[in-house]
Design a protein around this motif. Structure first.
Motif, PDB file in Angstrom:
ATOM      1  N   ALA A   9       0.835  -1.203   0.000  1.00 51.43           N
ATOM      2  CA  ALA A   9       0.000   0.000   0.000  1.00 51.43           C
ATOM      3  C   ALA A   9       0.870   1.253   0.000  1.00 51.43           C
ATOM      4  CB  ALA A   9      -0.939  -0.005   1.207  1.00 51.43           C
ATOM      5  N   GLU A  10       1.939   1.244   0.779  1.00 52.66           N
ATOM      6  CA  GLU A  10       2.862   2.383   0.821  1.00 52.66           C
ATOM      7  C   GLU A  10       3.562   2.557  -0.519  1.00 52.66           C
ATOM      8  OE1 GLU A  10       5.044   5.616   2.643  1.00 52.66           O
ATOM      9  OE2 GLU A  10       3.056   4.723   2.799  1.00 52.66           O
ATOM     10  N   LEU A  11       3.956   1.450  -1.129  1.00 53.77           N
ATOM     11  CA  LEU A  11       4.587   1.491  -2.444  1.00 53.77           C
ATOM     12  C   LEU A  11       3.646   2.127  -3.469  1.00 53.77           C
ATOM     13  CD1 LEU A  11       6.951   0.699  -4.321  1.00 53.77           C
ATOM     14  CD2 LEU A  11       5.831  -1.523  -4.593  1.00 53.77           C
ATOM     15  N   LEU A  12       2.400   1.713  -3.472  1.00 54.57           N
ATOM     16  CA  LEU A  12       1.421   2.281  -4.402  1.00 54.57           C
ATOM     17  C   LEU A  12       1.208   3.769  -4.150  1.00 54.57           C
ATOM     18  CD1 LEU A  12      -1.199  -0.613  -4.550  1.00 54.57           C
ATOM     19  CD2 LEU A  12       0.458   0.046  -6.310  1.00 54.57           C
ATOM     20  N   ARG A  13       1.167   4.161  -2.882  1.00 54.42           N
ATOM     21  CA  ARG A  13       1.000   5.578  -2.546  1.00 54.42           C
ATOM     22  C   ARG A  13       2.193   6.398  -3.055  1.00 54.42           C
ATOM     23  NH1 ARG A  13       2.768   9.313   0.547  1.00 54.42           N
ATOM     24  NH2 ARG A  13       4.230   8.007   1.704  1.00 54.42           N
ATOM     25  N   LEU A  14       3.389   5.896  -2.806  1.00 51.27           N
ATOM     26  CA  LEU A  14       4.594   6.601  -3.256  1.00 51.27           C
ATOM     27  C   LEU A  14       4.666   6.675  -4.780  1.00 51.27           C
ATOM     28  CD1 LEU A  14       7.146   5.114  -0.712  1.00 51.27           C
ATOM     29  CD2 LEU A  14       6.368   7.498  -0.836  1.00 51.27           C
ATOM     30  N   ARG A  15       4.321   5.595  -5.445  1.00 51.58           N
ATOM     31  CA  ARG A  15       4.329   5.603  -6.915  1.00 51.58           C
ATOM     32  C   ARG A  15       3.297   6.574  -7.468  1.00 51.58           C
ATOM     33  NH1 ARG A  15       5.218  -0.820  -8.324  1.00 51.58           N
ATOM     34  NH2 ARG A  15       7.487  -0.780  -8.052  1.00 51.58           N
ATOM     35  N   GLY A  16       2.157   6.681  -6.822  1.00 53.83           N
ATOM     36  CA  GLY A  16       1.154   7.663  -7.240  1.00 53.83           C
ATOM     37  C   GLY A  16       1.692   9.078  -7.121  1.00 53.83           C
ATOM     38  N   SER A  17       2.407   9.333  -6.034  1.00 51.19           N
ATOM     39  CA  SER A  17       3.024  10.645  -5.843  1.00 51.19           C
ATOM     40  C   SER A  17       4.068  10.913  -6.924  1.00 51.19           C
ATOM     41  CB  SER A  17       3.662  10.706  -4.456  1.00 51.19           C
ATOM     42  OG  SER A  17       4.256  11.951  -4.233  1.00 51.19           O
ATOM     43  N   ILE A  18       4.893   9.919  -7.213  1.00 53.13           N
ATOM     44  CA  ILE A  18       5.910  10.055  -8.261  1.00 53.13           C
ATOM     45  C   ILE A  18       5.255  10.321  -9.609  1.00 53.13           C
ATOM     46  CG2 ILE A  18       7.647   8.748  -9.583  1.00 53.13           C
ATOM     47  CD1 ILE A  18       8.350   7.390  -6.832  1.00 53.13           C
ATOM     48  N   ASP A  19       4.176   9.614  -9.914  1.00 51.01           N
ATOM     49  CA  ASP A  19       3.472   9.828 -11.181  1.00 51.01           C
ATOM     50  C   ASP A  19       2.943  11.254 -11.284  1.00 51.01           C
ATOM     51  OD1 ASP A  19       4.001   7.182 -11.734  1.00 51.01           O
ATOM     52  OD2 ASP A  19       1.929   6.500 -11.456  1.00 51.01           O
ATOM     53  N   ASN A  20       2.412  11.782 -10.197  1.00 46.32           N
ATOM     54  CA  ASN A  20       1.919  13.162 -10.194  1.00 46.32           C
ATOM     55  C   ASN A  20       3.052  14.154 -10.398  1.00 46.32           C
ATOM     56  OD1 ASN A  20      -0.748  12.390  -9.807  1.00 46.32           O
ATOM     57  ND2 ASN A  20      -0.632  12.575  -7.591  1.00 46.32           N
ATOM     58  N   ILE A  21       4.172  13.913  -9.748  1.00 42.72           N
ATOM     59  CA  ILE A  21       5.329  14.801  -9.906  1.00 42.72           C
ATOM     60  C   ILE A  21       5.840  14.748 -11.343  1.00 42.72           C
ATOM     61  CG2 ILE A  21       7.731  15.170  -9.215  1.00 42.72           C
ATOM     62  CD1 ILE A  21       6.821  14.103  -6.388  1.00 42.72           C
ATOM     63  N   ASP A  22       5.923  13.541 -11.918  1.00 41.20           N
ATOM     64  CA  ASP A  22       6.366  13.415 -13.314  1.00 41.20           C
ATOM     65  C   ASP A  22       5.452  14.190 -14.254  1.00 41.20           C
ATOM     66  OD1 ASP A  22       8.501  11.818 -12.580  1.00 41.20           O
ATOM     67  OD2 ASP A  22       7.552   9.932 -13.188  1.00 41.20           O
ATOM     68  N   ALA A  23       4.148  14.106 -14.030  1.00 40.71           N
ATOM     69  CA  ALA A  23       3.196  14.838 -14.869  1.00 40.71           C
ATOM     70  C   ALA A  23       3.426  16.345 -14.727  1.00 40.71           C
ATOM     71  CB  ALA A  23       1.763  14.476 -14.502  1.00 40.71           C
ATOM     72  N   ALA A  24       3.612  16.808 -13.505  1.00 40.80           N
ATOM     73  CA  ALA A  24       3.858  18.235 -13.285  1.00 40.80           C
ATOM     74  C   ALA A  24       5.138  18.681 -13.976  1.00 40.80           C
ATOM     75  CB  ALA A  24       3.916  18.538 -11.786  1.00 40.80           C
ATOM     76  N   LEU A  25       6.187  17.850 -13.911  1.00 40.33           N
ATOM     77  CA  LEU A  25       7.442  18.186 -14.577  1.00 40.33           C
ATOM     78  C   LEU A  25       7.265  18.315 -16.088  1.00 40.33           C
ATOM     79  CD1 LEU A  25       9.930  15.904 -12.608  1.00 40.33           C
ATOM     80  CD2 LEU A  25       9.897  18.407 -12.630  1.00 40.33           C
ATOM     81  N   ILE A  26       6.504  17.411 -16.683  1.00 42.47           N
ATOM     82  CA  ILE A  26       6.262  17.464 -18.129  1.00 42.47           C
ATOM     83  C   ILE A  26       5.540  18.761 -18.499  1.00 42.47           C
ATOM     84  CG2 ILE A  26       4.956  16.403 -20.037  1.00 42.47           C
ATOM     85  CD1 ILE A  26       7.590  14.943 -19.283  1.00 42.47           C
ATOM     86  N   TYR A  27       4.523  19.110 -17.744  1.00 47.90           N
ATOM     87  CA  TYR A  27       3.790  20.342 -18.040  1.00 47.90           C
ATOM     88  C   TYR A  27       4.660  21.577 -17.810  1.00 47.90           C
ATOM     89  CZ  TYR A  27      -0.600  18.080 -19.085  1.00 47.90           C
ATOM     90  OH  TYR A  27      -1.571  17.325 -19.697  1.00 47.90           O
ATOM     91  N   MET A  28       5.506  21.555 -16.790  1.00 48.48           N
ATOM     92  CA  MET A  28       6.411  22.681 -16.546  1.00 48.48           C
ATOM     93  C   MET A  28       7.445  22.800 -17.664  1.00 48.48           C
ATOM     94  SD  MET A  28       5.357  24.276 -13.894  1.00 48.48           S
ATOM     95  CE  MET A  28       6.754  25.339 -13.634  1.00 48.48           C
ATOM     96  N   LEU A  29       7.959  21.664 -18.134  1.00 46.71           N
ATOM     97  CA  LEU A  29       8.900  21.704 -19.257  1.00 46.71           C
ATOM     98  C   LEU A  29       8.228  22.240 -20.517  1.00 46.71           C
ATOM     99  CD1 LEU A  29      10.946  18.407 -18.846  1.00 46.71           C
ATOM    100  CD2 LEU A  29      11.855  20.734 -18.850  1.00 46.71           C
ATOM    101  N   ALA A  30       6.999  21.831 -20.749  1.00 50.22           N
ATOM    102  CA  ALA A  30       6.267  22.332 -21.919  1.00 50.22           C
ATOM    103  C   ALA A  30       6.106  23.846 -21.819  1.00 50.22           C
ATOM    104  CB  ALA A  30       4.908  21.649 -22.029  1.00 50.22           C
ATOM    105  N   GLU A  31       5.775  24.331 -20.646  1.00 48.83           N
ATOM    106  CA  GLU A  31       5.629  25.784 -20.442  1.00 48.83           C
ATOM    107  C   GLU A  31       6.968  26.483 -20.656  1.00 48.83           C
ATOM    108  OE1 GLU A  31       3.658  29.303 -19.883  1.00 48.83           O
ATOM    109  OE2 GLU A  31       2.793  27.304 -20.104  1.00 48.83           O
ATOM    110  N   ARG A  32       8.033  25.895 -20.154  1.00 53.83           N
ATOM    111  CA  ARG A  32       9.357  26.481 -20.332  1.00 53.83           C
ATOM    112  C   ARG A  32       9.703  26.566 -21.812  1.00 53.83           C
ATOM    113  NH1 ARG A  32      14.715  26.347 -20.797  1.00 53.83           N
ATOM    114  NH2 ARG A  32      16.017  27.090 -19.076  1.00 53.83           N
ATOM    115  N   PHE A  33       9.433  25.488 -22.572  1.00 56.00           N
ATOM    116  CA  PHE A  33       9.745  25.501 -23.995  1.00 56.00           C
ATOM    117  C   PHE A  33       8.871  26.488 -24.761  1.00 56.00           C
ATOM    118  CE2 PHE A  33      12.065  21.495 -23.247  1.00 56.00           C
ATOM    119  CZ  PHE A  33      13.262  21.848 -23.863  1.00 56.00           C
ATOM    120  N   ARG A  34       7.630  26.695 -24.340  1.00 60.40           N
ATOM    121  CA  ARG A  34       6.810  27.733 -24.993  1.00 60.40           C
ATOM    122  C   ARG A  34       7.457  29.102 -24.820  1.00 60.40           C
ATOM    123  NH1 ARG A  34       2.730  24.126 -23.810  1.00 60.40           N
ATOM    124  NH2 ARG A  34       2.333  24.806 -21.676  1.00 60.40           N
TER     125      ARG A  34
END
Length: 99
Positions: A9-34
């Protein structure tokens, strides 16, 4: 719950957090490139060089300091920045060539 179930359960929670952070990073990189694409157009229109070594040097120093404050390896931060800047310069060069 068993220890193994708690760990899963802890592993799944941490992976969910990592997935959210990865998504935020992608959107921030897209904004930076714009933003950097707008810089590339501006540079192309005014015949400015695609690269600005002085600015890049200042940014490396700034990002290394931020990395240290954030307890992130400054070498990694610099490698990341250099990777991103290489892509930005490629975009600026393409803008200058009218692509």
């Amino acid at each position: 719950m068993t220890d193994a179930e708690d760990a899963r359960a802890e592993l799944l929670r941490l992976r969910g957090s990592i997935d959210n952070i990865d998504a935020a990073l992608i959107y921030m990189l897209a904004e930076r490139f714009r933003a950097t694409q707008q810089v590339g157009v501006l540079k192309a229109e005014h015949e400015m060089p695609a690269s600005d070594p002085k600015r890049e040097e200042q940014q490396v120093a700034r990002l290394r300091a931020l990395a240290e404050e954030a307890h992130l390896d400054p070498e990694f931060a610099e490698k990341w920045f250099n990777f991103v800047v290489a892509e930005v310069i490629r975009h600026h060069t393409e803008a200058k060539e009218g692509r």
